[in-house]
Design a protein around this motif. Sequence first.
Motif: not given
Length: 359
Positions: A296-309, A317-322, A327-331
Motif C-alpha cells: 500500500e505505502v510503496q505503491e503510493k510513493l511510487a505513483k507519487g514519484r516520491i520513491d522507487s519501490p 504502468s509504463a507511464e507510472e514507471a517513468q 522492476g527486479a530486472e532493472v534493480v
Amino acid sequence: MTKRWITGILAVALTGSLLAGCGSAGQQQGGAAEGQGGQQEQRTLVISTWGFAEDFFRKEVYEPFEKEHNVKIVLEIGNNAERLNKVRQGSSNVDLMYLSDYYAQQGIEAGIFEKLDRSRIPNLNEIYESAKAPLGEDYGPAYTIGALGIAYDPQAAGREIKSWKDLWSPDLAKKITMPNITSTSGPMMVDAASIVSGSEAFNEDQAFAKLKELNPGVVKYYSKTSEFVNMFAQGEAAAGPIMEMYVKDLQAAVPTAKFVIPEEGAYAIMNTVNVVKGSKNKELAEGFINWHLSKEVQEKLAKGRIDSPVNKNVQLSAEEAQGITYGAEVVDKLRKLDMKFVNEQLKNWIDRFNREVSK
C-alpha cells in the motif's frame, strides 16, 4: 442480621478495591498506561529523515499509522551527515532513522543502531533480496533503491552520452558537474573512474589518475541536487551523474534533459531505515518499518514519484514507471558497492581527492 448485611457490603467493597488495584498494575505492566476515560495514552515516535515531500508523507504514510496505533509522529529534519552526528553526540531522542546506506554503515560502525527483530517485519518477505539486509541481517532494510546514472542535455552537450567514459570526452570539457567526494555518490565515482581506466578489478591508483584527468573539465563538484539542477538551468553544465528520481526536477527546469543508464551499469543507491539504540519504542518502530514496506505505502510513493519501490508486488504502468527505478530486472543489474569497504577507505579517498584531484 443487620451486622451480617453490613459485613457483606464491606467484603464486596474490599474485594472490588483489590481487583481494581490488580487491574491498574496489570495495565501499567503491559505498556502504555490509561488516561482519563480509560483511553490509552498517546505515545510519540521520533523519526529522523530528510524532509523532502513532507506533505505527501504526512498524509499518506504518517497519519494512517498514527491513527492505527494511537501515536504522534515527530520529525527531525536534516541531511545525512547532520542527523547522524546529532545521534552520535547523544543530543537526540530519535527512535527511527532514515539514512543512505553509505551513512547507515557509519552508524553501524558507531554502534548507534538496535538489532532488528525481523519476525516483527513480515513485509520483508515481499521486497527484493538486495533490499532485505544491504548492511547485514541485524540492521535495517532498504525501503527504496535508486539508480545513479548520467543526466545530460543533448542540445547543450552537443552529443549523445551512453557510457561513463563519455564524461571524459574532450568536447564535454567545462560542461561537466560531478558529485563531491564526501557525498553519497562520491565513492561511486571513484569506482566508475576505475572502470573507465580499463581495470577489471577495482584499482584505486588508476581511479584517482582518471579523476585527476577529468578535473580540468569539471565546472563544479556539487553536494546538493539543487546545485545540479541550477547549473543546468543556468547553462553552466550540460552533463553529470545524478539519481534517476531527481530527473523530474531537472526536466522541469530543462525539458530537453535526458537520463541514461551507462553501458557499464548504473549504481544502486539504497536508502535504509534503522531503529536507534536506546529507543523506548523499538516494537512500535519496527511496526512502522513494516508499514513503510507494505504494498500500500510503496505503491503510493511510487505513483507519487516520491520513491522507487522495493516491494515486488507493486505494479506500475509504463507511464507510472517513468523516472522510477522499477522492476527486479532493472534493480538486479545495478552495481552495488561494499559500503563496509567504502567506509574503511573513505578517509584516505577524501585525502587523495583533495591532494591529487581538486587541488
